[in-house]
Design a protein around this motif. Structure first.
Motif, PDB file in Angstrom:
ATOM      1  N   GLU A  33       0.833  -1.211   0.000  1.00  0.00           N
ATOM      2  CA  GLU A  33       0.000   0.000   0.000  1.00  0.00           C
ATOM      3  C   GLU A  33       0.863   1.254   0.000  1.00  0.00           C
ATOM      4  O   GLU A  33       0.574   2.233  -0.701  1.00  0.00           O
ATOM      5  CB  GLU A  33      -0.939   0.016   1.205  1.00  0.00           C
ATOM      6  N   LEU A  34       1.937   1.230   0.758  1.00  0.00           N
ATOM      7  CA  LEU A  34       2.809   2.398   0.859  1.00  0.00           C
ATOM      8  C   LEU A  34       3.429   2.757  -0.484  1.00  0.00           C
ATOM      9  O   LEU A  34       3.418   3.926  -0.892  1.00  0.00           O
ATOM     10  CB  LEU A  34       3.910   2.146   1.892  1.00  0.00           C
ATOM     11  N   VAL A  35       3.972   1.763  -1.192  1.00  0.00           N
ATOM     12  CA  VAL A  35       4.657   2.083  -2.448  1.00  0.00           C
ATOM     13  C   VAL A  35       3.676   2.428  -3.561  1.00  0.00           C
ATOM     14  O   VAL A  35       4.049   3.089  -4.541  1.00  0.00           O
ATOM     15  CB  VAL A  35       5.601   0.946  -2.898  1.00  0.00           C
ATOM     16  N   LEU A  36       2.427   1.996  -3.433  1.00  0.00           N
ATOM     17  CA  LEU A  36       1.437   2.304  -4.462  1.00  0.00           C
ATOM     18  C   LEU A  36       0.740   3.633  -4.230  1.00  0.00           C
ATOM     19  O   LEU A  36       0.206   4.228  -5.175  1.00  0.00           O
ATOM     20  CB  LEU A  36       0.391   1.184  -4.548  1.00  0.00           C
ATOM     21  N   THR A  37       0.731   4.104  -2.966  1.00  0.00           N
ATOM     22  CA  THR A  37      -0.019   5.329  -2.662  1.00  0.00           C
ATOM     23  C   THR A  37       0.796   6.384  -1.930  1.00  0.00           C
ATOM     24  O   THR A  37       0.379   7.539  -1.859  1.00  0.00           O
ATOM     25  CB  THR A  37      -1.247   5.001  -1.791  1.00  0.00           C
ATOM     26  N   GLY A  38       1.922   5.985  -1.355  1.00  0.00           N
ATOM     27  CA  GLY A  38       2.718   6.921  -0.564  1.00  0.00           C
ATOM     28  C   GLY A  38       2.292   7.021   0.874  1.00  0.00           C
ATOM     29  O   GLY A  38       2.860   7.793   1.650  1.00  0.00           O
ATOM     30  N   THR A  39       1.295   6.211   1.280  1.00  0.00           N
ATOM     31  CA  THR A  39       0.824   6.252   2.662  1.00  0.00           C
ATOM     32  C   THR A  39       0.266   4.886   3.058  1.00  0.00           C
ATOM     33  O   THR A  39       0.043   4.024   2.207  1.00  0.00           O
ATOM     34  CB  THR A  39      -0.273   7.324   2.837  1.00  0.00           C
ATOM     35  N   VAL A  40       0.043   4.701   4.356  1.00  0.00           N
ATOM     36  CA  VAL A  40      -0.591   3.487   4.868  1.00  0.00           C
ATOM     37  C   VAL A  40      -1.846   3.898   5.615  1.00  0.00           C
ATOM     38  O   VAL A  40      -1.790   4.734   6.523  1.00  0.00           O
ATOM     39  CB  VAL A  40       0.345   2.694   5.803  1.00  0.00           C
ATOM     40  N   THR A  41      -2.970   3.339   5.240  1.00  0.00           N
ATOM     41  CA  THR A  41      -4.243   3.691   5.849  1.00  0.00           C
ATOM     42  C   THR A  41      -4.609   2.709   6.964  1.00  0.00           C
ATOM     43  O   THR A  41      -3.986   1.656   7.123  1.00  0.00           O
ATOM     44  CB  THR A  41      -5.361   3.671   4.800  1.00  0.00           C
ATOM     45  N   ARG A  42      -5.657   3.066   7.693  1.00  0.00           N
ATOM     46  CA  ARG A  42      -6.153   2.164   8.744  1.00  0.00           C
ATOM     47  C   ARG A  42      -6.605   0.840   8.135  1.00  0.00           C
ATOM     48  O   ARG A  42      -6.389  -0.223   8.711  1.00  0.00           O
ATOM     49  CB  ARG A  42      -7.312   2.837   9.477  1.00  0.00           C
ATOM     50  N   LEU A  43      -7.229   0.907   6.956  1.00  0.00           N
ATOM     51  CA  LEU A  43      -7.652  -0.320   6.292  1.00  0.00           C
ATOM     52  C   LEU A  43      -6.449  -1.198   5.978  1.00  0.00           C
ATOM     53  O   LEU A  43      -6.491  -2.424   6.170  1.00  0.00           O
ATOM     54  CB  LEU A  43      -8.404   0.021   4.994  1.00  0.00           C
ATOM     55  N   GLY A  44      -5.362  -0.598   5.508  1.00  0.00           N
ATOM     56  CA  GLY A  44      -4.165  -1.359   5.199  1.00  0.00           C
ATOM     57  C   GLY A  44      -3.595  -2.055   6.427  1.00  0.00           C
ATOM     58  O   GLY A  44      -3.136  -3.198   6.351  1.00  0.00           O
ATOM     59  N   VAL A  45      -3.634  -1.374   7.565  1.00  0.00           N
ATOM     60  CA  VAL A  45      -3.139  -1.971   8.809  1.00  0.00           C
ATOM     61  C   VAL A  45      -3.991  -3.172   9.197  1.00  0.00           C
ATOM     62  O   VAL A  45      -3.472  -4.241   9.544  1.00  0.00           O
ATOM     63  CB  VAL A  45      -3.118  -0.923   9.938  1.00  0.00           C
ATOM     64  N   VAL A  46      -5.319  -3.006   9.140  1.00  0.00           N
ATOM     65  CA  VAL A  46      -6.218  -4.105   9.496  1.00  0.00           C
ATOM     66  C   VAL A  46      -6.014  -5.291   8.558  1.00  0.00           C
ATOM     67  O   VAL A  46      -5.921  -6.443   9.002  1.00  0.00           O
ATOM     68  CB  VAL A  46      -7.691  -3.635   9.472  1.00  0.00           C
ATOM     69  N   LEU A  47      -5.932  -5.015   7.263  1.00  0.00           N
ATOM     70  CA  LEU A  47      -5.733  -6.100   6.299  1.00  0.00           C
ATOM     71  C   LEU A  47      -4.405  -6.810   6.522  1.00  0.00           C
ATOM     72  O   LEU A  47      -4.302  -8.027   6.358  1.00  0.00           O
ATOM     73  CB  LEU A  47      -5.798  -5.549   4.869  1.00  0.00           C
ATOM     74  N   SER A  48      -3.382  -6.058   6.918  1.00  0.00           N
ATOM     75  CA  SER A  48      -2.071  -6.672   7.141  1.00  0.00           C
ATOM     76  C   SER A  48      -2.085  -7.640   8.319  1.00  0.00           C
ATOM     77  O   SER A  48      -1.303  -8.586   8.360  1.00  0.00           O
ATOM     78  CB  SER A  48      -1.013  -5.584   7.382  1.00  0.00           C
ATOM     79  N   LEU A  49      -2.979  -7.404   9.265  1.00  0.00           N
ATOM     80  CA  LEU A  49      -3.029  -8.262  10.448  1.00  0.00           C
ATOM     81  C   LEU A  49      -3.667  -9.618  10.166  1.00  0.00           C
ATOM     82  O   LEU A  49      -3.448 -10.578  10.910  1.00  0.00           O
ATOM     83  CB  LEU A  49      -3.786  -7.552  11.579  1.00  0.00           C
ATOM     84  N   ILE A  50      -4.468  -9.704   9.095  1.00  0.00           N
ATOM     85  CA  ILE A  50      -5.075 -10.998   8.754  1.00  0.00           C
ATOM     86  C   ILE A  50      -3.995 -12.014   8.377  1.00  0.00           C
ATOM     87  O   ILE A  50      -3.904 -13.084   8.994  1.00  0.00           O
ATOM     88  CB  ILE A  50      -6.131 -10.830   7.643  1.00  0.00           C
ATOM     89  N   PRO A  51      -3.130 -11.733   7.386  1.00  0.00           N
ATOM     90  CA  PRO A  51      -2.029 -12.686   7.134  1.00  0.00           C
ATOM     91  C   PRO A  51      -1.002 -12.721   8.250  1.00  0.00           C
ATOM     92  O   PRO A  51      -0.300 -13.731   8.394  1.00  0.00           O
ATOM     93  CB  PRO A  51      -1.413 -12.182   5.826  1.00  0.00           C
ATOM     94  N   PHE A  52      -0.900 -11.655   9.055  1.00  0.00           N
ATOM     95  CA  PHE A  52       0.015 -11.720  10.203  1.00  0.00           C
ATOM     96  C   PHE A  52      -0.337 -12.916  11.075  1.00  0.00           C
ATOM     97  O   PHE A  52       0.522 -13.753  11.387  1.00  0.00           O
ATOM     98  CB  PHE A  52      -0.057 -10.433  11.026  1.00  0.00           C
ATOM     99  N   PHE A  53      -1.594 -13.031  11.454  1.00  0.00           N
ATOM    100  CA  PHE A  53      -2.000 -14.140  12.319  1.00  0.00           C
ATOM    101  C   PHE A  53      -1.990 -15.472  11.577  1.00  0.00           C
ATOM    102  O   PHE A  53      -1.552 -16.491  12.110  1.00  0.00           O
ATOM    103  CB  PHE A  53      -3.395 -13.866  12.898  1.00  0.00           C
ATOM    104  N   MET A  54      -2.435 -15.467  10.319  1.00  0.00           N
ATOM    105  CA  MET A  54      -2.578 -16.733   9.605  1.00  0.00           C
ATOM    106  C   MET A  54      -1.240 -17.308   9.161  1.00  0.00           C
ATOM    107  O   MET A  54      -1.050 -18.531   9.175  1.00  0.00           O
ATOM    108  CB  MET A  54      -3.521 -16.547   8.415  1.00  0.00           C
TER     109      MET A  54
END
Length: 295
Positions: free
Chosen positions: A162-183
């Motif tokens: 998300e960062l390299v495609l938009t220049g920022t990280v959103t709350r949605l990006g953080v939440v989505l990142s936690l799904i594969p984090f746990f899995m």
């Protein structure tokens, strides 16, 4: 040097995971920018796959050198490929291949650093640290070994995309990142069960060795519930369309795996259907969530 050996140690059957993690990052980015350049996505995919190839090849090299792969119980999902046991003369080429794959990932990171954001630097450095330190050092610390896979594939890969495609990280990006984090943490945890005794013999000290099967299976169940709690939150707050609830199939697969772990413990390798269910859940869940967000 045997090309087939080098290819086998890259573990191509396991390389579906990086594109799916990138998919989640693209999904988060597409909320802000619906028209993301295809070239940027391709470069991110190259970097992500190269990083995974690197850690696979370096892991295979180190585990052969330590003698671990000669003593593990081979399953379709764990125990190494055995390629270097059959062709030890290719060991140096595999080591070089692992380093070169990391260089490719680094080059992609440098490109985005120069063209998008300097914030990619800490993400890239942590990622490279995990790639090179996972097998020789991280595997000797129970907590770091437990969370490093999810950190690499979840937090770093999804938010990095998300960062390299938009220049920022959103709350949605953080939440989505936690799904594969746990899995993904769960993916590696389950794959350690058949190898636990062999791992211990060569000096590894991961969560399963340190805390035992009961605690490890409880952690597995907790991580599974946390991943799907995040999906529930996305549904409740309208971030994920309702048809994305199909992803709960992954939770059923995780519960099936948890049952297998509690019943068979370290002998789970003799019942690979439980390990297979865990792999399918880990791949299917980000696929469904990512497609639901983009569609």
């Amino acid at each position: 040097m045997n090309f087939q050996t080098i290819l086998k140690t890259s573990r191509p059957n396991f390389l579906l995971l990086p594109p799916l993690c990138v998919l989640l990052g693209v999904a988060a980015a597409s909320v802000q920018f619906p028209d993301i350049p295809a070239l940027s996505i391709i470069l991110v995919l190259i970097g992500a796959i190269a990083a995974h190839v690197s850690v696979n090849m370096l892991n295979e090299y180190h585990d052969t050198q330590s003698g671990l792969d000669a003593t593990t119980q081979k399953t379709p999902f764990s125990g190494g490929t055995g390629a270097l046991i059959e062709d030890p003369a290719s060991a140096k080429a595999v080591l070089v291949g692992g380093v070169m794959a990391a260089v490719v990932a680094l080059a992609v990171g440098v490109y985005f650093m120069l063209n998008v954001s300097l914030w990619i630097v800490p993400i890239g450095l942590i990622g490279l640290l995990i790639v090179f330190a996972y097998t020789p050092w991280i595997n000797q610390n129970p907590f770091l070994c437990l969370i490093s896979p999810g950190l690499g594939f979840g937090a770093l890969m999804v938010m990095g995309t998300e960062l390299v495609l938009t220049g920022t990280v959103t709350r949605l990006g953080v939440v989505l990142s936690l799904i594969p984090f746990f899995m993904v943490n769960n993916l590696l945890l389950v794959n350690q069960y058949p190898d636990a005794e062999a791992d211990k013999a060569v000096g590894r000290y991961h969560a399963l060795i340190a805390w035992g099967t009961t605690v490890s299976t409880t952690i597995y169940l907790f991580f599974s519930l946390m991943a799907f709690e995040l999906i529930t939150l996305l549904l409740v707050f309208g971030q994920l369309p309702m048809w994305g609830s199909i992803a709960y199939v992954g939770l059923l697969l995780n519960l099936y795996t948890a049952y297998g772990l509690s019943r068979h413990k370290l002998a789970i390798g003799n019942h690979p259907q439980y390990m297979a269910a865990n792999v399918v859940a880990t791949l299917l869940t980000p696929l469904i969530v990512g497609v639901a967000l983009i569609a």
